[in-house]
Design a protein around this motif. Structure first.
Motif, PDB file in Angstrom:
ATOM      1  N   ALA A 291       0.840  -1.199   0.000  1.00 22.31           N
ATOM      2  CA  ALA A 291       0.000   0.000   0.000  1.00 22.31           C
ATOM      3  C   ALA A 291       0.876   1.251   0.000  1.00 22.31           C
ATOM      4  CB  ALA A 291      -0.923  -0.012   1.218  1.00 22.31           C
ATOM      5  N   TRP A 292       1.916   1.253   0.837  1.00 23.48           N
ATOM      6  CA  TRP A 292       2.815   2.409   0.892  1.00 23.48           C
ATOM      7  C   TRP A 292       3.584   2.571  -0.416  1.00 23.48           C
ATOM      8  CZ3 TRP A 292       8.214   2.675   0.554  1.00 23.48           C
ATOM      9  CH2 TRP A 292       8.758   3.931   0.833  1.00 23.48           C
ATOM     10  N   LEU A 293       4.095   1.472  -0.967  1.00 25.01           N
ATOM     11  CA  LEU A 293       4.851   1.545  -2.215  1.00 25.01           C
ATOM     12  C   LEU A 293       3.978   2.050  -3.351  1.00 25.01           C
ATOM     13  CD1 LEU A 293       7.417   1.033  -3.812  1.00 25.01           C
ATOM     14  CD2 LEU A 293       6.727  -1.366  -4.064  1.00 25.01           C
ATOM     15  N   GLY A 294       2.738   1.577  -3.418  1.00 24.07           N
ATOM     16  CA  GLY A 294       1.830   2.051  -4.459  1.00 24.07           C
ATOM     17  C   GLY A 294       1.490   3.518  -4.302  1.00 24.07           C
ATOM     18  N   PHE A 295       1.242   3.953  -3.074  1.00 24.99           N
ATOM     19  CA  PHE A 295       0.924   5.361  -2.833  1.00 24.99           C
ATOM     20  C   PHE A 295       2.125   6.253  -3.154  1.00 24.99           C
ATOM     21  CE2 PHE A 295       0.620   9.087  -0.082  1.00 24.99           C
ATOM     22  CZ  PHE A 295      -0.641   9.557  -0.424  1.00 24.99           C
ATOM     23  N   TYR A 296       3.311   5.829  -2.753  1.00 20.53           N
ATOM     24  CA  TYR A 296       4.553   6.564  -3.045  1.00 20.53           C
ATOM     25  C   TYR A 296       4.745   6.708  -4.552  1.00 20.53           C
ATOM     26  CZ  TYR A 296       9.679   7.192  -3.362  1.00 20.53           C
ATOM     27  OH  TYR A 296      10.939   7.649  -3.665  1.00 20.53           O
ATOM     28  N   THR A 297       4.466   5.634  -5.297  1.00 22.53           N
ATOM     29  CA  THR A 297       4.608   5.671  -6.755  1.00 22.53           C
ATOM     30  C   THR A 297       3.596   6.625  -7.371  1.00 22.53           C
ATOM     31  OG1 THR A 297       5.375   3.370  -6.710  1.00 22.53           O
ATOM     32  CG2 THR A 297       4.649   4.246  -8.829  1.00 22.53           C
ATOM     33  N   GLU A 298       2.362   6.618  -6.871  1.00 21.60           N
ATOM     34  CA  GLU A 298       1.342   7.544  -7.376  1.00 21.60           C
ATOM     35  C   GLU A 298       1.756   8.996  -7.149  1.00 21.60           C
ATOM     36  OE1 GLU A 298      -2.274   6.520  -5.462  1.00 21.60           O
ATOM     37  OE2 GLU A 298      -2.308   4.470  -6.254  1.00 21.60           O
ATOM     38  N   MET A 299       2.263   9.294  -5.946  1.00 18.04           N
ATOM     39  CA  MET A 299       2.670  10.664  -5.650  1.00 18.04           C
ATOM     40  C   MET A 299       3.895  11.078  -6.471  1.00 18.04           C
ATOM     41  SD  MET A 299       0.580  12.108  -3.524  1.00 18.04           S
ATOM     42  CE  MET A 299       1.538  13.477  -2.877  1.00 18.04           C
ATOM     43  N   LEU A 384       3.708  12.860   2.790  1.00 14.69           N
ATOM     44  CA  LEU A 384       3.672  12.283   4.133  1.00 14.69           C
ATOM     45  C   LEU A 384       2.318  12.480   4.799  1.00 14.69           C
ATOM     46  CD1 LEU A 384       7.228  13.331   5.365  1.00 14.69           C
ATOM     47  CD2 LEU A 384       6.482  11.064   4.639  1.00 14.69           C
ATOM     48  N   GLU A 385       1.694  13.647   4.601  1.00 16.13           N
ATOM     49  CA  GLU A 385       0.403  13.894   5.245  1.00 16.13           C
ATOM     50  C   GLU A 385      -0.707  13.053   4.624  1.00 16.13           C
ATOM     51  OE1 GLU A 385      -0.215  15.662   7.951  1.00 16.13           O
ATOM     52  OE2 GLU A 385       1.950  15.955   8.085  1.00 16.13           O
ATOM     53  N   PHE A 386      -0.711  12.961   3.299  1.00 20.12           N
ATOM     54  CA  PHE A 386      -1.743  12.153   2.657  1.00 20.12           C
ATOM     55  C   PHE A 386      -1.523  10.664   2.934  1.00 20.12           C
ATOM     56  CE2 PHE A 386      -2.512  15.812  -0.353  1.00 20.12           C
ATOM     57  CZ  PHE A 386      -3.789  16.065   0.129  1.00 20.12           C
ATOM     58  N   TRP A 387      -0.263  10.265   3.120  1.00 15.73           N
ATOM     59  CA  TRP A 387      -0.025   8.870   3.477  1.00 15.73           C
ATOM     60  C   TRP A 387      -0.593   8.564   4.870  1.00 15.73           C
ATOM     61  CZ3 TRP A 387       0.145   4.116   2.623  1.00 15.73           C
ATOM     62  CH2 TRP A 387       0.626   3.220   3.574  1.00 15.73           C
ATOM     63  N   LYS A 388      -0.469   9.501   5.789  1.00 15.75           N
ATOM     64  CA  LYS A 388      -1.047   9.285   7.115  1.00 15.75           C
ATOM     65  C   LYS A 388      -2.552   9.038   7.015  1.00 15.75           C
ATOM     66  CE  LYS A 388       2.340  12.140   9.603  1.00 15.75           C
ATOM     67  NZ  LYS A 388       2.546  13.401  10.358  1.00 15.75           N
ATOM     68  N   ARG A 389      -3.207   9.799   6.140  1.00 16.89           N
ATOM     69  CA  ARG A 389      -4.645   9.615   5.952  1.00 16.89           C
ATOM     70  C   ARG A 389      -4.937   8.254   5.299  1.00 16.89           C
ATOM     71  NH1 ARG A 389      -7.973  14.042   6.055  1.00 16.89           N
ATOM     72  NH2 ARG A 389      -9.232  13.269   4.309  1.00 16.89           N
ATOM     73  N   ARG A 390      -4.140   7.909   4.319  1.00 18.43           N
ATOM     74  CA  ARG A 390      -4.322   6.604   3.658  1.00 18.43           C
ATOM     75  C   ARG A 390      -4.077   5.473   4.655  1.00 18.43           C
ATOM     76  NH1 ARG A 390      -6.189   2.955   1.383  1.00 18.43           N
ATOM     77  NH2 ARG A 390      -5.514   1.933  -0.522  1.00 18.43           N
TER      78      ARG A 390
END
Length: 889
Positions: A291-299, A384-390
């Motif tokens: 989930a983190w790797l996918g979100f990081y790639t999207e950002m 980092l902030e949007f990841w906290k929400r995710r």
């Protein structure tokens, strides 16, 4: 809860279950009550293996699921190993586990025994209670998310709903064995998914003893020690099918096949990840990583687009690059004679010889550089902030809201229970802690190995200084111009930078292997109390080592090279006493060299990492299963197929995080020097997601499921890197880039105040009288080019702001130097304050937990309390009616 066992709040005798007489797996006959009468075990000789499906994940009776596999080879001289296995397996059975052994004659190699483990319901229920595993008690009655506007645009990226949401949405509560009727249990055999079952089994395996009842050595326990001493060759849960084909067994879920079909194939790179299915199959810890790797790639997509625009801006503004035109022109650059860049072997040179590097530097060193540095400071905050929400949303959806570290504190590492005998009591906290000597040894070891990294970097710097002189001597008459295509681009500076960067990359790769072992050794020596504490300690040490190892060369080029060189006639030497003169930046600036260093190290690491992650496991598996490829399908069982795969170590996920966090450092700490870094990272991560998915699904045994409610210590490391990146990029723009000197010249020193850059090159170069060179600095005979005539040419130029010879303050810094320095410091202060203010404002504006998630959590907690209250009332009323009826009778 059985009357023969009860829950305890702490580990007692290596388990959270306190038995009526002795603890779990201690060799006593009292263990979990287990009844195998419902599953009669047939005689192995009566089972025809050719009639069994190769995908079977059940015992021979076809009913009991295989939750774990132990394998071993019976050595001729392995009497001690046989004794250990006998005691261990006997204790596992006393703990309630059911075992079934496949003889070596039935295996594909004719040598390996396989012990299949099944966990009965009573053991599962007891440990689900202990580990506070959440299970469903009511269907979720909260309306689903509202449709996203223009949702149809995302249809090509969507996966089928049964893949994205493999299970219905339920409200869940921690399992309680005494309140079984409270939960939605349709079938006890399938109530706990395989990932939960293998997690429970491993918890038992890690704490079960293999000593005899009368043995004095009570430390002989745990599957890890048995694997280390060779008693067992492997221990792993089973995949549920082949990855390229669904299982023929109707009772098997074939989730592995679904993951491969919809997730692990490279041509699915544009599809969303089935995170719920990943979590269901591999557990929350691996699910959180993807989930983190996918979100990081999207950002990264947004950072890559802006970085590409900044690069294209530099590319399309070539015609406005006045200073490069002046360097390349024969009238200006061709008539400026530059001082030698090293002693003895370096000759005088014309400024227009750096024409190509000046043009290249402009692509990265322009006004867009400042904008992109500020943008990345804000981007990293949004990420980092949007990841906290995710992450908060995932915590709710995956039943991790109440999963806190305190629960893991009760699950002590077996190594801690065995090894940690020398502890002392803290008089203030009344907590047992390690002796201070261990901390001193750890600190000394970390300092020593970091010093070794710095020594290697100094060695590379010495190489730069020595080799540059050699390249300068060889290339003084431009012999590389005869090389097709790239010959005119090769300069002594470029040749030195590229070769030094490649050598530095090789050193980094070698040191990585050493530091990995050192970090693990230090952490093991500290004997952390819990698995969470172990991972956090190892994370900090490994990142510290990797930070110095990967970034130190970039820090040298960015902040030290060309800053402490002195001036002609008064040069500064390495260590003060050596004959190696400190490096200078060429007139194009050091930014292009920092870009070269960044590209080679970052790209090289990514390419090498993908080769290691994909090619090496595939080759090992291909070689290991070469004998089995010729076997009939019916002879190659599910456990044999998985046994031939690579083992996924308990630190496997740690290395995946480390690789990505190091990449995150490259694209944030030094991004001002290379706007295309996020684009390279994006392309790498698109491949990385699918390579990791393919590797997990096809090349590795199924990992033991583990819980995690966040990315752990990596979150704080990312926050630290984000803050530090604002400082580094501000300093890069101020001191490595030429942006500030150009702006000062344009607004304060341009002729006639016409705000142009005309004359900038001549203004930025100081003059030195050649006669002032000492014998040690003067070029040797024959080193200067043929066009140099010492009787005609009496001065040379160098990059600095100093008064010319003959001036009353000759060779001291001019007022313009101090104006530029003040402007640089002002820029740093302004940029840092602006970015930090925006960062804190954005962080304040974006709540860490979405309001919708907060409402759902409150709703679920309310329902749990309400249902528990109603359940207790029903139980009490039923008990009262029964008692009253008996009284009347």
């Amino acid at each position: 809860m059985s009357d023969r066992s009860r829950l305890t709040g702490k580990i007692g005798d290596e388990t959270l279950i306190e038995m009526s007489q002795n603890s779990l797996c201690d060799g006593d006959n009292n263990g979990f009550p287990h009844d195998t009468d419902d599953y009669p075990q047939p005689d192995p000789s009566e089972v025809d293996k050719h009639q069994q499906s190769k995908d079977s994940v059940f015992f021979r009776d076809g009913k009991r699921r295989i939750d774990f596999i132990l394998s071993y080879v019976d050595d001729r001289d392995g009497e001690r190993k046989q004794e250990r296995r006998k005691e261990y397996e006997a204790n596992l059975q006393k703990a309630g586990l059911e075992l079934e052994t496949e003889d070596q004659s039935e295996s594909d190699d004719g040598k390996t025994y396989y012990v299949k483990i099944h966990t009965p319901w009573d053991v599962l229920a007891t440990y689900a209670d202990v580990l506070k595993i959440k299970v469903p008690f009511k269907a979720n009655d909260i309306p689903a998310h509202k449709d996203i506007p223009m949702n149809w645009l995302f249809t090509p990226f969507r996966l089928p709903n049964h893949i994205m949401n493999p299970e219905p949405d339920y409200f869940t509560s921690p399992f309680n064995k005494e309140k079984i009727d409270f939960f939605l249990i349709d079938d006890k055999e399938t109530f706990f998914p395989p990932s939960v079952r293998n997690r429970i089994v491993y918890y038992i395996l890690a704490r079960c003893a293999y000593y005899k009842e009368d043995s004095d050595d009570k430390n002989k326990k745990g599957i890890k020690r048995l694997l280390n001493n060779g008693t067992y060759g492997a221990a792993f849960p089973l995949h549920d099918s082949r990855y390229w084909k669904a299982s023929r067994d109707p009772n098997s879920e074939s989730e592995r096949f679904s993951l491969y079909k919809h997730w692990a194939r490279f041509f699915s790179f544009f599809k969303e990840q089935p995170l719920n299915l990943i979590r269901k199959y591999y557990g929350e810890k691996i699910g959180i990583y993807f989930a983190w790797l996918g979100f990081y790639t999207e950002m990264l997509f947004f950072a890559a687009v802006v970085g590409l625009i900044c690069f294209l801006y530099g590319l399309f503004t070539f015609d406005d690059n006045v200073w490069s035109k002046e360097i390349c022109s024969e009238e200006i650059g061709g008539n400026i004679i530059m001082c030698p860049l090293c002693d003895k072997t370096c000759g005088y040179w014309k400024l227009n010889s750096t024409c190509n590097s000046s043009w290249q530097s402009h692509m990265f060193d322009n006004v867009g550089t400042v904008f992109f540095a500020i943008f990345m400071g804000i981007w990293v905050t949004l990420f980092l902030e949007f990841w906290k929400r995710r992450q908060a949303r995932l915590e709710y959806e995956w039943d991790l809201v109440d999963f806190e570290e305190e629960q893991q504190q009760l699950q002590l590492r077996p190594e801690y229970e065995i090894k940690c005998t020398s502890r002392r009591l803290n008089r203030v906290t009344q907590v047992l802690v390690l002796p201070s000597l261990t901390c001193i040894i750890t600190l000394a070891t970390v300092i020593f190995w970091i010093s070794l990294i710095i020594a290697c970097i100094i060695g590379v710097i010495a190489y730069r200084l020595a080799v540059y002189a050699a390249f300068a001597s060889i290339m003084k008459d431009s012999p590389t111009n005869n090389i097709h295509m790239v010959g005119s681009l090769i300069t002594p500076q470029l040749a030195t930078s590229v070769t030094a960067s490649c050598i530095n990359f090789v050193i980094i790769m070698i040191l990585n292997v050493m530091y990995e072992r050192v970090a693990i050794w230090i952490t093991d020596m500290e004997i952390p109390k819990t698995h969470l504490e172990y991972e956090n300690k190892l994370t900090v040490k490994m990142f510290l080592f990797q930070f110095v190892n990967y970034y130190s060369s970039c820090f040298y080029v960015a902040f030290f090279k060309g800053k402490f060189v002195g001036r002609p006639g008064d040069y500064i030497y390495m260590f003060g006493w050596s004959k190696l003169r400190n490096e200078e930046c060429d007139p194009g600036g050091c930014l292009i060299e920092l870009t070269t260093q960044l590209v080679i190290v970052m790209a090289g690491k990514q390419v090498w990492g993908n080769i290691q992650e994909a090619l090496v496991p595939w080759l090992l598996n291909w070689w290991g299963s070469r004998k089995a490829r010729s076997h009939p399908e019916s002879l190659y069982s599910r456990w044999e197929q998985d046994h031939d795969l690579q083992n996924f170590s308990h630190l496997g996920l740690f290395y995946e995080y480390l690789e990505m966090v190091i990449q995150f450092g490259f694209i944030t700490l030094f991004v001002a020097s290379f706007p295309l870094a996020p684009l390279l990272a994006l392309l790498n991560n698109i491949i990385e997601v699918r390579v990791d998915a393919w590797k997990f699904t096809t090349q590795f045994r199924r990992p033991v499921a583990a819980k995690a409610h966040s990315i752990g210590a990596w979150q704080e490391i990312l926050n630290g890197v984000a803050v530090f990146s604002v400082v580094t990029n501000a300093f890069i723009v101020a001191f490595t880039s030429d942006m500030i000197p150009r702006l000062v010249y344009m607004y304060a020193y341009s002729p006639d105040n016409d705000l142009s850059m005309k004359g900038y090159i001549n203004n930025s170069l100081s003059v030195f009288n050649i006669s002032g060179f000492s014998e040690d600095n003067r070029p040797d005979d024959g080193e200067s080019p043929e066009w140099f005539n010492s009787s005609v040419i009496t001065t040379c130029r160098y990059r600095d702001y100093r008064y010319p010879p003959g001036h009353e303050k000759q060779y001291t810094h001019t007022m313009q130097f101090w104006h530029i320095l003040a402007a640089k410091l002002a820029f740093i202060i302004i940029m840092e304050h602006v970015v930090f203010m925006v960062k804190f404002f954005v962080a304040w504006m974006i709540p860490d937990v979405p309001a919708e998630v907060k409402a759902r959590v409150k709703r679920e907690r309310y329902l749990i309390q309400e249902y528990l209250h109603n359940y207790e009332n029903i139980i009490q009323n039923t008990s009262f009616k029964t008692h009253h009826s008996k009284h009347i009778i």
